[in-house]
Design a protein around this motif. Structure first.
Motif, PDB file in Angstrom:
ATOM      1  N   PRO A   6      38.076  55.966  45.056  1.00 14.09           N
ATOM      2  CA  PRO A   6      39.255  56.066  44.173  1.00 14.09           C
ATOM      3  C   PRO A   6      39.276  55.029  43.062  1.00 14.09           C
ATOM      4  O   PRO A   6      39.655  55.335  41.926  1.00 14.09           O
ATOM      5  N   VAL A   7      38.857  53.793  43.359  1.00 13.27           N
ATOM      6  CA  VAL A   7      38.879  52.768  42.326  1.00 13.27           C
ATOM      7  C   VAL A   7      37.749  52.988  41.320  1.00 13.27           C
ATOM      8  O   VAL A   7      37.909  52.726  40.124  1.00 13.27           O
ATOM      9  N   MET A   8      36.614  53.532  41.774  1.00 13.52           N
ATOM     10  CA  MET A   8      35.531  53.848  40.845  1.00 13.52           C
ATOM     11  C   MET A   8      35.961  54.939  39.876  1.00 13.52           C
ATOM     12  O   MET A   8      35.683  54.864  38.673  1.00 13.52           O
ATOM     13  N   ALA A  27      45.811  45.420  37.177  1.00 15.90           N
ATOM     14  CA  ALA A  27      46.678  46.316  37.945  1.00 15.90           C
ATOM     15  C   ALA A  27      45.894  47.031  39.038  1.00 15.90           C
ATOM     16  O   ALA A  27      46.383  47.206  40.158  1.00 15.90           O
ATOM     17  N   MET A  28      44.655  47.437  38.706  1.00 11.79           N
ATOM     18  CA  MET A  28      43.797  48.069  39.708  1.00 11.79           C
ATOM     19  C   MET A  28      43.482  47.100  40.834  1.00 11.79           C
ATOM     20  O   MET A  28      43.453  47.478  42.016  1.00 11.79           O
ATOM     21  N   ALA A  29      43.226  45.851  40.478  1.00 10.73           N
ATOM     22  CA  ALA A  29      42.888  44.839  41.488  1.00 10.73           C
ATOM     23  C   ALA A  29      44.044  44.660  42.470  1.00 10.73           C
ATOM     24  O   ALA A  29      43.837  44.529  43.673  1.00 10.73           O
ATOM     25  N   ILE A  30      45.253  44.672  41.930  1.00 11.49           N
ATOM     26  CA  ILE A  30      46.431  44.524  42.791  1.00 11.49           C
ATOM     27  C   ILE A  30      46.597  45.756  43.671  1.00 11.49           C
ATOM     28  O   ILE A  30      46.849  45.657  44.873  1.00 11.49           O
ATOM     29  N   GLU A  31      46.422  46.928  43.044  1.00 13.48           N
ATOM     30  CA  GLU A  31      46.626  48.190  43.791  1.00 13.48           C
ATOM     31  C   GLU A  31      45.609  48.343  44.925  1.00 13.48           C
ATOM     32  O   GLU A  31      45.949  48.739  46.027  1.00 13.48           O
ATOM     33  N   PHE A  32      44.359  48.031  44.638  1.00 14.39           N
ATOM     34  CA  PHE A  32      43.299  48.251  45.622  1.00 14.39           C
ATOM     35  C   PHE A  32      42.880  46.969  46.338  1.00 14.39           C
ATOM     36  O   PHE A  32      41.974  46.998  47.158  1.00 14.39           O
ATOM     37  N   THR A  71      41.118  44.634  45.326  1.00 12.17           N
ATOM     38  CA  THR A  71      39.671  44.542  45.158  1.00 12.17           C
ATOM     39  C   THR A  71      39.208  43.109  44.957  1.00 12.17           C
ATOM     40  O   THR A  71      38.103  42.754  45.348  1.00 12.17           O
ATOM     41  N   LEU A  72      40.073  42.287  44.367  1.00  9.95           N
ATOM     42  CA  LEU A  72      39.639  40.931  44.048  1.00  9.95           C
ATOM     43  C   LEU A  72      40.046  39.917  45.113  1.00  9.95           C
ATOM     44  O   LEU A  72      40.001  38.710  44.884  1.00  9.95           O
ATOM     45  N   ASN A  73      40.419  40.412  46.287  1.00  9.94           N
ATOM     46  CA  ASN A  73      40.761  39.518  47.404  1.00  9.94           C
ATOM     47  C   ASN A  73      41.811  38.472  47.011  1.00  9.94           C
ATOM     48  O   ASN A  73      41.664  37.274  47.279  1.00  9.94           O
ATOM     49  N   GLY A  74      42.829  38.955  46.334  1.00  7.80           N
ATOM     50  CA  GLY A  74      43.934  38.054  46.000  1.00  7.80           C
ATOM     51  C   GLY A  74      43.765  37.262  44.733  1.00  7.80           C
ATOM     52  O   GLY A  74      44.629  36.505  44.361  1.00  7.80           O
ATOM     53  N   LYS A  75      42.602  37.429  44.011  1.00  8.37           N
ATOM     54  CA  LYS A  75      42.387  36.662  42.774  1.00  8.37           C
ATOM     55  C   LYS A  75      43.277  37.186  41.677  1.00  8.37           C
ATOM     56  O   LYS A  75      43.437  38.373  41.537  1.00  8.37           O
TER      57      LYS A  75
END
Length: 337
Positions: free
Chosen positions: A294-296, A326-331, A333-337
């Motif tokens: 989904p993120v890809m 926004a994607m990082a927060i949703e998924f 993906t950045l482990n909280g970064k």
């Protein structure tokens, strides 16, 4: 871009990116160098590079060769020896100094010092232990691990931050003009840092573009450069879109892979697949999973807008960065970064 399948694939909410003309508050902090740049002698450089020994070469680009070097204090650095054969060698040196010599950001490769001796012009950069994104994606010898999707997203986000800083972080704005995978360097934590500002031009507050000879690297050059010769920040956005495609597909922008394939290159092939409703087919199978898919696909939507033929339809890098965040927060993906 008018194809109905393509329009249905791309989230219409993304289009506000290109139509918005409002001045957005900057979310990027500027930090000036606290220490002056090192002014090294040619003797210092010769000793550090072992007389420019070929075994120390770690990169070779259009404007010079990069050597791994050791300074007298034991610090490992990268020394870029600018090509004397290039007519713009001096101008490139000055552009590098004006760009990285004055500003600092965690997603730009730090310039530590320089040396100018006659025709010899050299730049000393912080050494990036993991080399370039190009090196990892190509992995031609098979000696490297495959970059997983978490690392790829982190690299995309970091590179977007660096480029957004150049475009929006201060005045005059800076156009890179040669964004490509080999100019995205990675530190020990796979933090992406934008490198090689040899083609950068400082843009004054009242200008929107700079007219120069066509610059860049085949496969990354936006279509309008060949028609107008005008370099803009939106041209950098196109080139960044190509990098996002590389991260998503695992494929090179051009090459024999596309010789017999509809589209002729990576961008053309991906758009053909999207138009046919086969967007999922372009995702790199080596990192594709139920979690990453989904993120890809969402990143592919943003990428498609970055690659719009009309520069005015592309988002700014600050807007791209906001979507990636926004994607990082949703998924997560950045482990909280």
């Amino acid at each position: 871009m008018d194809d109905s399948k393509l329009n249905s694939f791309i989230d219409p909410n993304l289009y506000f990116l290109s139509s918005s003309r409002s001045r957005e508050p900057l979310s990027i902090n500027i930090a000036m160098f606290e220490q002056p740049l090192l002014r090294l002698t040619l003797v210092d450089i010769l000793e550090a590079t072992n007389n420019f020994c070929k075994t120390n070469i770690i990169g070779d680009g259009g404007f010079g060769t990069v050597y791994k070097a050791t300074l007298p204090d034991g610090k490992t650095v990268a020394v870029k020896k600018l090509s004397q054969a290039k007519t713009q060698g001096h101008r490139e040196f000055m552009a590098e100094m004006e760009t990285l010599g004055k500003v600092k950001h965690q997603n730009l490769v730090p310039l530590l010092g320089y040396c100018s001796f006659g025709e010899e012009k050299l730049l000393v950069y912080e050494y990036m232990v993991n080399g370039s994104l190009d090196h990892w994606l190509r992995n031609r010898t098979g000696a490297l691990e495959v970059l997983d999707w978490t690392k790829r997203f982190k690299i995309a986000y970091g590179a977007a931050r660096g480029l957004a800083f150049l475009h929006h972080g201060f005045i005059p704005h800076i156009i890179h003009r040669d964004i490509k995978a080999s100019n995205i360097l990675l530190n020990e934590d796979f933090e992406a840092k934008v490198a090689d500002f040899g083609l950068a031009r400082l843009i004054s507050a009242c200008e929107t573009h700079v007219s120069t000879d066509i610059a860049g690297t085949f496969g990354y050059i936006p279509p309008e450069y060949g028609q107008t010769g005008r370099s803009t920040t939106r041209g950098d956005v196109y080139s960044f879109g190509v990098i996002l495609l590389e991260l998503i597909t695992g494929k090179e922008p051009t090459g024999p892979d596309f010789k017999e394939i509809e589209g002729g290159n990576l961008v053309g092939w991906v758009f053909q697949k999207i138009k046919k409703g086969q967007a999922a087919d372009v995702l790199d199978p080596t990192v594709l999973s139920a979690d990453s898919k989904p993120v890809m696909l969402q990143m592919l939507q943003i990428t498609a807008v970055c690659l719009s033929e009309n520069p005015a339809d592309r988002p700014t890098m600050l807007q791209v960065l906001k979507f990636l965040k926004a994607m990082a927060i949703e998924f997560q993906t950045l482990n909280g970064k």
